[in-house]
Design an enzyme around this catalytic site. Sequence first.
Site, short mmCIF file in Angstrom:
data_model
loop_
_atom_site.label_atom_id
_atom_site.label_comp_id
_atom_site.label_asym_id
_atom_site.label_seq_id
_atom_site.Cartn_x
_atom_site.Cartn_y
_atom_site.Cartn_z
CE LYS A 114 -52.34 -26.63 -2.44
NZ LYS A 114 -51.78 -27.42 -1.38
CB THR A 148 -51.79 -27.34 -6.50
OG1 THR A 148 -51.83 -28.04 -5.26
CG2 THR A 148 -52.15 -25.88 -6.27
CE LYS A 172 -47.87 -26.58 -9.82
NZ LYS A 172 -49.02 -27.18 -9.15
#
Length: 280
Positions: free
Chosen positions: A164, A89, A232
């Site tokens: 995502k 990701t 993150k």
Amino acid sequence: MKAGMIGLGAMGLGMARNLAKAGYLAAVYNRTSAKTAEFPGLAYPSPEALAAVVDIVLICVSADQDVLDMIDAISTTIRPGTIVVDMSTVSSATAQLAAATLSEKNAEFLDAPVSGGVEGAKNGTLAMMVGGSAETLAKAKSVLEAMAARIVPIGAVGSGQATKAVNQIMCAGINQAVTEALGFAKSQGLDLDKVIDVISGGASGNWFLQHRGVTMTHGSFAPGFKLALHHKDLKICQTMAAHSDYPIPLADQTVLDYDQLMALGFGDEDISALYRLKSN
Ligand code: NAP
């Protein structure tokens, strides 16, 4: 098709096992070499060495710079026509940079981030959102099907990662809702096992409640999905949202909460550790 897997972390290990089961796995690389022990004869000492011997390179590492480091490394040895699929990701911008670097070597690139957690990686039931050309996906699809139950082409390179980001913002909101509601249940003196049991079967039932409700309320926060990784991801979402001037207050609050938990040393716990802040 010979597949090489880079990154045998919580996600990559399950993916590699499923690739092996389907007969595709020809090579593995992991920065910490001890993690390759269960794949005797398939371990390569560097990403460069792995990329030289496979038809498709699959990557699942932590963050943007880690992906770009792997892309730089493999681009020195990759053969023309090789397909690279990044399942980490990261940002859409990183995906576009990776595609540009690889196209100079006549290699093809898909950004294919996944959802479904460690369980999905283990069981081969991940949902995969794919950015890149339809022709490249058609060539890679049988390999990807060894890891994912649902593979949805979204659009151009980078669109998988943008999708995502949508998922990660939603995940933050669900985490906030479930941990706050269960913290409230505790404050009411309710039997939390019973609350989770009955609510899981009703209109508020959801994957996170079903899979993490009992563990979090019993004080167990083993990942799962590491809180520091979601942090993150949400920072990526904040950057993307700022570019399109779109406010994401639930994600912003979650970043602040995770900052606090990481400062307390809980960054390696599951994201359900947010319950720690809600249940005092
Ligand atoms: P993890 O368990 O922390 O594993 C990270 C992997 O990346 C390890 O193999 C690590 O190698 C490798 N790595 C990190 N930096 C590297 C570098 N600079 N060079 C080479 N290898 C490097 O993380 P994970 O949970 O598997 O997550 C991997 C990716 O999938 C992340 O982008 C995450 O956001 C995404 N993701 C995770 C989940 C989840 O539920 N866990 C779900 C969907 C997506 P070492 O073993 O040497 O540390």
